[in-house]
Design a protein around this motif. Structure first.
Motif, PDB file in Angstrom:
ATOM      1  N   ASP A   1       9.634  13.325   9.719  1.00 39.26           N
ATOM      2  CA  ASP A   1       8.425  13.268  10.544  1.00 39.26           C
ATOM      3  C   ASP A   1       7.240  13.049   9.608  1.00 39.26           C
ATOM      4  OD1 ASP A   1       6.477  13.492  12.449  1.00 39.26           O
ATOM      5  OD2 ASP A   1       6.570  15.685  12.571  1.00 39.26           O
ATOM      6  N   LEU A   2       6.648  11.869   9.638  1.00 37.95           N
ATOM      7  CA  LEU A   2       5.591  11.506   8.696  1.00 37.95           C
ATOM      8  C   LEU A   2       4.240  11.417   9.407  1.00 37.95           C
ATOM      9  CD1 LEU A   2       7.386   8.650   6.701  1.00 37.95           C
ATOM     10  CD2 LEU A   2       7.457  11.111   6.295  1.00 37.95           C
ATOM     11  N   GLU A   3       3.257  12.133   8.885  1.00 37.17           N
ATOM     12  CA  GLU A   3       1.863  12.015   9.329  1.00 37.17           C
ATOM     13  C   GLU A   3       1.044  11.536   8.137  1.00 37.17           C
ATOM     14  OE1 GLU A   3      -0.111  15.092  11.726  1.00 37.17           O
ATOM     15  OE2 GLU A   3       1.811  16.155  11.682  1.00 37.17           O
ATOM     16  N   LEU A   4       0.759  10.259   8.114  1.00 36.53           N
ATOM     17  CA  LEU A   4       0.095   9.673   6.954  1.00 36.53           C
ATOM     18  C   LEU A   4      -1.238   9.066   7.379  1.00 36.53           C
ATOM     19  CD1 LEU A   4       3.165   7.867   5.339  1.00 36.53           C
ATOM     20  CD2 LEU A   4       2.375  10.204   4.973  1.00 36.53           C
ATOM     21  N   ASN A   5      -2.285   9.487   6.698  1.00 31.95           N
ATOM     22  CA  ASN A   5      -3.617   8.950   6.958  1.00 31.95           C
ATOM     23  C   ASN A   5      -4.263   8.651   5.616  1.00 31.95           C
ATOM     24  OD1 ASN A   5      -6.102   8.219   7.979  1.00 31.95           O
ATOM     25  ND2 ASN A   5      -6.764  10.323   8.375  1.00 31.95           N
ATOM     26  N   LEU A   6      -3.937   7.483   5.069  1.00 30.00           N
ATOM     27  CA  LEU A   6      -4.342   7.155   3.707  1.00 30.00           C
ATOM     28  C   LEU A   6      -5.210   5.912   3.678  1.00 30.00           C
ATOM     29  CD1 LEU A   6      -0.885   7.777   2.057  1.00 30.00           C
ATOM     30  CD2 LEU A   6      -2.913   9.170   1.720  1.00 30.00           C
ATOM     31  N   LYS A   7      -6.145   5.903   2.741  1.00 28.97           N
ATOM     32  CA  LYS A   7      -7.010   4.740   2.570  1.00 28.97           C
ATOM     33  C   LYS A   7      -6.229   3.611   1.902  1.00 28.97           C
ATOM     34  CE  LYS A   7     -11.159   7.583   1.931  1.00 28.97           C
ATOM     35  NZ  LYS A   7     -12.246   7.953   1.000  1.00 28.97           N
ATOM     36  N   PRO A   8      -6.408   2.394   2.363  1.00 31.69           N
ATOM     37  CA  PRO A   8      -5.688   1.278   1.742  1.00 31.69           C
ATOM     38  C   PRO A   8      -6.177   0.959   0.336  1.00 31.69           C
ATOM     39  CG  PRO A   8      -7.257   0.488   3.379  1.00 31.69           C
ATOM     40  CD  PRO A   8      -7.219   1.983   3.509  1.00 31.69           C
TER      41      PRO A   8
ATOM     42  N   ILE B   1      -3.948   7.110  -8.716  1.00 31.00           N
ATOM     43  CA  ILE B   1      -3.658   8.175  -7.753  1.00 31.00           C
ATOM     44  C   ILE B   1      -2.500   7.769  -6.851  1.00 31.00           C
ATOM     45  CG2 ILE B   1      -4.577   9.482  -5.802  1.00 31.00           C
ATOM     46  CD1 ILE B   1      -7.308   9.384  -7.099  1.00 31.00           C
ATOM     47  N   ALA B   2      -2.529   6.520  -6.374  1.00 29.04           N
ATOM     48  CA  ALA B   2      -1.473   6.043  -5.472  1.00 29.04           C
ATOM     49  C   ALA B   2      -0.104   6.133  -6.136  1.00 29.04           C
ATOM     50  CB  ALA B   2      -1.769   4.611  -5.042  1.00 29.04           C
ATOM     51  N   ASN B   3      -0.009   5.714  -7.380  1.00 27.43           N
ATOM     52  CA  ASN B   3       1.267   5.737  -8.087  1.00 27.43           C
ATOM     53  C   ASN B   3       1.770   7.166  -8.279  1.00 27.43           C
ATOM     54  OD1 ASN B   3       3.336   4.138  -9.700  1.00 27.43           O
ATOM     55  ND2 ASN B   3       2.654   5.616 -11.237  1.00 27.43           N
ATOM     56  N   GLN B   4       0.870   8.077  -8.681  1.00 27.75           N
ATOM     57  CA  GLN B   4       1.278   9.472  -8.894  1.00 27.75           C
ATOM     58  C   GLN B   4       1.689  10.137  -7.586  1.00 27.75           C
ATOM     59  OE1 GLN B   4       1.999  10.154 -11.830  1.00 27.75           O
ATOM     60  NE2 GLN B   4       0.321  11.041 -12.994  1.00 27.75           N
TER      61      GLN B   4
ATOM     62  N   GLY C   1       0.803  -1.216   0.000  1.00 27.34           N
ATOM     63  CA  GLY C   1       0.000   0.000   0.000  1.00 27.34           C
ATOM     64  C   GLY C   1       0.836   1.266   0.000  1.00 27.34           C
ATOM     65  N   LEU C   2       0.187   2.383  -0.291  1.00 28.05           N
ATOM     66  CA  LEU C   2       0.888   3.662  -0.451  1.00 28.05           C
ATOM     67  C   LEU C   2       1.537   4.131   0.844  1.00 28.05           C
ATOM     68  CD1 LEU C   2       1.647   6.154  -2.105  1.00 28.05           C
ATOM     69  CD2 LEU C   2      -0.610   7.104  -1.583  1.00 28.05           C
ATOM     70  N   GLU C   3       0.814   4.054   1.957  1.00 28.14           N
ATOM     71  CA  GLU C   3       1.351   4.568   3.221  1.00 28.14           C
ATOM     72  C   GLU C   3       2.627   3.836   3.622  1.00 28.14           C
ATOM     73  OE1 GLU C   3      -0.086   5.028   7.880  1.00 28.14           O
ATOM     74  OE2 GLU C   3      -1.550   5.297   6.254  1.00 28.14           O
TER      75      GLU C   3
END
Length: 353
Positions: free
Chosen positions: A237-244, A250-253, A216-218
């Motif tokens: 410092d990563l704040e990631l809140n992404l849908k699986p 979109i994920a690739n770009q 997945g992207l995250e």
């Protein structure tokens, strides 16, 4: 009876425009507002020129009737010769989408015949030519980038994977010559093959991140951050809140955009810390990145070839109907703000930055 005949004769000789309720005065006013139009005779002397033509090529509304068209245009010999040829060609067929340059301004024109006169409709296409040149420059940079990437891959394969495989081969050959003496070389060869396999994996992951499909992207962004920043002692410092289940396109770009931002931090910013926040709210993905590096002036960077990375980001964001903004100044780091909608109609889903 005589007056009636005269009246009927006037009606028959009136311009067709009157049949539609359009007066000659209305028609002349209409000609003032449209594109530059000029009518000439076979000697290239002007018979008619609307107000748009006079303002564009004379700079005032003064009359140009009787003046030679080419004296007003003052074209270079090549453009004048081509226009002469096109005017002659208009006797046999339509002449459209031609162009010439007058100092720094480009004009497109079409030639048409009506009776014994020659009409020319003109349009200022300078902005179109500027955009064409920009596209051509981007295409050239793209080709250059592709060639540089091929050279980089060739070097990595030769200096990295190629040399590792060669070393493995030499160890296996030594083992084959005398397994008892060179018994350890067999295990060394296997280790070198594992190393070559990992080097190849690193190369094709950079070309196409298979981790996006696998984890997945995250997780792929976190893995990329660890691989790039840990050896460079850069704090991420990563704040990631992404849908699986984010769409693959979109994920690739987004992954490629993050990749470009991370590369900017490593190659140019001299930053020791970067904060990346990506979240999805409603029908919009927001990406904000801020580093504490040396910063830059965007206009100067985009004018150099080193600004191509920024153009890559901009192009990817635009492909997703998104918005891209940079805030940076010398000594104050760089901030990226990207908004990507999940619908095609960006005007209804995209907030202004």
């Amino acid at each position: 009876m005589r007056n009636l005949k005269l009246r009927n004769q006037k009606l028959r000789s009136s311009p067709p425009l009157l049949e539609f309720g359009l007066s000659p005065k209305f028609f002349l006013n209409l000609l003032k507002e449209i594109a530059p139009i000029v009518a000439i005779d076979d000697q290239r002397n002007i018979l008619f020129a609307n107000e748009s033509f006079r303002k564009e090529f004379v700079g005032s509304s003064r009359s140009v009737i009787g003046k030679n068209l080419f004296r007003i245009f003052s074209l270079n010999p090549a453009d004048q010769e081509e226009m002469e040829s096109n005017i002659n060609l208009s006797k046999k067929s339509k002449v459209q989408n031609q162009e010439f340059r007058k100092q720094k301004t480009y004009y497109g024109y079409s030639v048409f015949r009506f009776g014994e006169s020659i009409g020319i409709i003109l349009k200022n296409i300078t902005e179109n030519k500027r955009l064409e040149k920009k596209i051509a420059n981007l295409h050239t940079k793209l080709l250059q980038s592709q060639e540089e990437e091929r050279i980089r891959l060739s070097r990595e394969l030769h200096d990295g994977v190629g040399q590792t495989i060669l070393a493995a081969k030499l160890n296996f050959q030594a083992f084959n010559r005398n397994p008892k003496i060179y018994e350890a070389q067999f295990d060394t060869g296997l280790l070198l093959i594992d190393k070559a396999s990992q080097e190849l994996r690193d190369i094709y992951t950079n070309l196409h991140p298979s981790t996006l499909r696998e984890i997945g992207l995250e997780a792929a962004i976190r893995s990329l951050s660890s691989d790039l920043f840990a050896p460079m002692e850069i704090e991420a410092d990563l704040e990631l809140n992404l849908k699986p289940n984010l769409r693959p396109q979109i994920a690739n770009q987004v992954f490629r955009i993050v990749q470009e931002i991370f590369q900017n931090v490593i190659k140019h910013s001299q930053a020791k810390k970067i904060h990346l926040k990506i979240q999805i709210k409603g029908k919009q993905l927001s990406l904000d990145a801020k580093d504490n590096g040396i910063g830059f002036q965007e206009r100067k960077v985009r004018a150099r070839s080193s600004g191509f990375g920024l153009e890559n980001i901009r192009r990817r964001v635009e492909d997703l109907n998104g918005k891209f903004k940079i805030e940076s100044s010398t000594g104050n780091g760089t901030k990226f703000m990207i908004r990507i909608p999940f619908e095609k109609n960006k005007s209804t889903t995209l907030k202004k930055i």
